[in-house]
Design an enzyme around this catalytic site. Structure first.
Site, PDB file in Angstrom:
ATOM      1  N   SER A 157       0.806  -1.225   0.000  1.00  0.00           N
ATOM      2  CA  SER A 157       0.000   0.000   0.000  1.00  0.00           C
ATOM      3  C   SER A 157       0.846   1.285   0.000  1.00  0.00           C
ATOM      4  O   SER A 157       0.477   2.242  -0.682  1.00  0.00           O
ATOM      5  CB  SER A 157      -0.969  -0.007   1.183  1.00  0.00           C
ATOM      6  OG  SER A 157      -1.909  -1.031   0.996  1.00  0.00           O
ATOM      7  N   THR A 186      -4.678  -3.704   7.679  1.00  0.00           N
ATOM      8  CA  THR A 186      -4.452  -5.017   7.093  1.00  0.00           C
ATOM      9  C   THR A 186      -4.316  -6.034   8.221  1.00  0.00           C
ATOM     10  O   THR A 186      -4.535  -5.702   9.396  1.00  0.00           O
ATOM     11  CB  THR A 186      -3.237  -4.997   6.133  1.00  0.00           C
ATOM     12  OG1 THR A 186      -3.147  -6.268   5.499  1.00  0.00           O
ATOM     13  CG2 THR A 186      -1.924  -4.693   6.846  1.00  0.00           C
ATOM     14  N   LYS A 206      -8.454  -6.173  10.676  1.00  0.00           N
ATOM     15  CA  LYS A 206      -9.719  -5.813  10.016  1.00  0.00           C
ATOM     16  C   LYS A 206     -10.953  -6.119  10.872  1.00  0.00           C
ATOM     17  O   LYS A 206     -11.844  -5.297  11.016  1.00  0.00           O
ATOM     18  CB  LYS A 206      -9.835  -6.531   8.670  1.00  0.00           C
ATOM     19  CG  LYS A 206      -8.824  -6.056   7.633  1.00  0.00           C
ATOM     20  CD  LYS A 206      -9.108  -6.726   6.305  1.00  0.00           C
ATOM     21  CE  LYS A 206      -8.060  -6.430   5.274  1.00  0.00           C
ATOM     22  NZ  LYS A 206      -8.385  -7.002   3.957  1.00  0.00           N
ATOM     23  N   ASP A 261     -13.093  -3.898   0.052  1.00  0.00           N
ATOM     24  CA  ASP A 261     -12.673  -5.130  -0.631  1.00  0.00           C
ATOM     25  C   ASP A 261     -13.699  -5.577  -1.683  1.00  0.00           C
ATOM     26  O   ASP A 261     -13.338  -5.945  -2.796  1.00  0.00           O
ATOM     27  CB  ASP A 261     -12.449  -6.259   0.380  1.00  0.00           C
ATOM     28  CG  ASP A 261     -11.114  -6.131   1.095  1.00  0.00           C
ATOM     29  OD1 ASP A 261     -10.212  -5.465   0.556  1.00  0.00           O
ATOM     30  OD2 ASP A 261     -10.973  -6.692   2.201  1.00  0.00           O
ATOM     31  N   GLY A 270     -13.046 -17.483   3.880  1.00  0.00           N
ATOM     32  CA  GLY A 270     -12.316 -16.623   4.804  1.00  0.00           C
ATOM     33  C   GLY A 270     -12.741 -15.173   4.637  1.00  0.00           C
ATOM     34  O   GLY A 270     -13.809 -14.872   4.076  1.00  0.00           O
ATOM     35  N   GLY A 271     -11.884 -14.264   5.124  1.00  0.00           N
ATOM     36  CA  GLY A 271     -12.217 -12.842   5.083  1.00  0.00           C
ATOM     37  C   GLY A 271     -12.446 -12.318   3.672  1.00  0.00           C
ATOM     38  O   GLY A 271     -13.411 -11.588   3.423  1.00  0.00           O
ATOM     39  N   TYR A 283      -2.300 -12.945  -5.786  1.00  0.00           N
ATOM     40  CA  TYR A 283      -1.519 -12.118  -6.726  1.00  0.00           C
ATOM     41  C   TYR A 283      -0.014 -12.361  -6.651  1.00  0.00           C
ATOM     42  O   TYR A 283       0.749 -11.677  -7.334  1.00  0.00           O
ATOM     43  CB  TYR A 283      -1.854 -10.628  -6.573  1.00  0.00           C
ATOM     44  CG  TYR A 283      -1.706 -10.086  -5.174  1.00  0.00           C
ATOM     45  CD1 TYR A 283      -0.478  -9.665  -4.696  1.00  0.00           C
ATOM     46  CD2 TYR A 283      -2.812 -10.012  -4.327  1.00  0.00           C
ATOM     47  CE1 TYR A 283      -0.346  -9.194  -3.410  1.00  0.00           C
ATOM     48  CE2 TYR A 283      -2.687  -9.541  -3.029  1.00  0.00           C
ATOM     49  CZ  TYR A 283      -1.450  -9.127  -2.580  1.00  0.00           C
ATOM     50  OH  TYR A 283      -1.326  -8.668  -1.302  1.00  0.00           O
TER      51      TYR A 283
END
Ligand SMILES: NC(=O)c1ccc[n+]([C@@H]2O[C@H](COP(=O)([O-])OP(=O)(O)OC[C@H]3O[C@@H](n4cnc5c(N)ncnc54)[C@H](OP(=O)(O)O)[C@@H]3O)[C@@H](O)[C@H]2O)c1
Length: 283
Positions: free
Chosen positions: A22, A67, A71, A108, A136-137, A225
């Site tokens: 970020s 992060t 969260k 998100d 999951g999240g 990613y």
């Protein structure tokens, strides 16, 4: 550019935080738009989250990102949160409002949909069932976003079935839990396949999923990613599916925070993508 005493401030809290992309991402936009501002990493231990958040208005910060592992806990530490954070089960973006209140939201789901629409503007989840791997999240934010954009059927495939059932119950809508061993059959007639597990990520086991039952018109999105071209995307591309990689969601989820803190709606262009790609390749 150099900053002055009037610079606007934002950053990211995480524990650890050194891996976060970020600061590079927001730093790119700050330079690109010539903004008098700074975005800094903040290594905040889990037990200090509440106090760290409460410090933001005292220090004149416009807000921050959150992060891992902050969260979920953020929902208990903010003054209030937006419906997006409730839906996602956590907040990744904090904005300090004009009264100094600490407001949480989740971008998100927005980032996920925006990345899909950037690749295929006509994407409409109401047209065919979506298959989401993981509970999951990240999966939660994705399933909520799909439902909020009109999805009529989401097949939620997870290794731990109880976790998928819990998520389906909490989100409502047409979310159907599917056993992990039935994942290949779940692809029949699907219009979208999303990998929201950590499988396929560098250092994690591979995702084993025969794609034979997946229509070739279906979009395949792997939100992992690192690496950018996962074996799922390579296999899907080879059989003609439109593929969306995980970098799109990462970049798009950052935009609403940047706009709220620095007052400019940032573009997600090729230059930015290349800048972040360089950080993924350099280890
Ligand atoms: N592109 C982006 O912007 C973006 C944003 C967020 C996350 N991500 C990526 O998304 C992935 C998931 O993140 P998260 O935060 O949702 O993680 P999480 O909450 O820890 O969830 C991990 C998920 O992966 C599943 N899983 C893990 N190991 C497995 C295995 N061996 N076999 C089958 N399933 C397995 C888990 O299943 P169980 O429930 O059975 O444990 C769970 O559903 C990560 O790779 C993360 O980097 C990308």
């Amino acid at each position: 550019m150099s900053i002055t005493g009037a610079a606007k401030l934002a950053g990211i809290m995480g524990w650890p935080v050194a891996h976060s992309r970020s600061p590079v991402l927001h730093g790119y936009w700050l330079r690109h738009y010539g903004i008098n501002g700074a975005y800094v990493p903040m290594a905040v231990k889990p037990e200090n989250l509440r106090r760290a958040l409460q410090t933001l208005p005292l220090l004149g910060f416009a807000g921050c990102n959150l992060t891992i592992p902050h969260k979920e806990e953020a929902l208990r530490a903010v003054d209030s949160y937006e419906p997006s954070a409730k839906r996602a089960g956590g907040a990744n973006t904090i904005v300090i409002d004009a009264r100094g209140q600490i407001i949480g939201s989740s971008t998100d789901g927005y980032g996920f949909i925006a990345a899909l629409r950037a690749a295929t503007p006509s994407f409409d989840p109401s047209q065919a069932p979506s298959v989401v791997l993981g509970a999951g999240g990240a999966a939660r934010a994705i399933v909520a976003a799909l439902l909020d954009h009109g999805a009529r059927e989401v097949r939620l495939v997870n290794r731990t079935p109880e976790r998928a059932a819990k998520l389906a119950k909490e989100l409502g809508g047409e979310v159907r839990g599917v056993l992990w061993k039935k994942r290949a059959e779940a692809l029949v007639g699907a219009g979208l396949l999303v990998n929201a597990t950590s499988l396929g990520m560098e250092g994690q086991p591979a995702l084993e999923l025969p794609l034979d039952a997946l229509p070739t018109e279906a979009i395949v999105n792997d939100i992992v990613y690192v690496p950018l071209e996962t074996s799922l995307l390579a296999a899907a591309r080879a059989r003609g599916n439109l593929c969306v990689d995980g970098l799109g969601m990462l970049l798009h989820q950052a935009a609403p925070g940047f706009e709220a803190w620095f007052g400019v709606k940032p573009e997600i262009g090729d230059g930015l993508r290349q800048a972040i790609l360089a950080t993924l390749q350099k280890k």
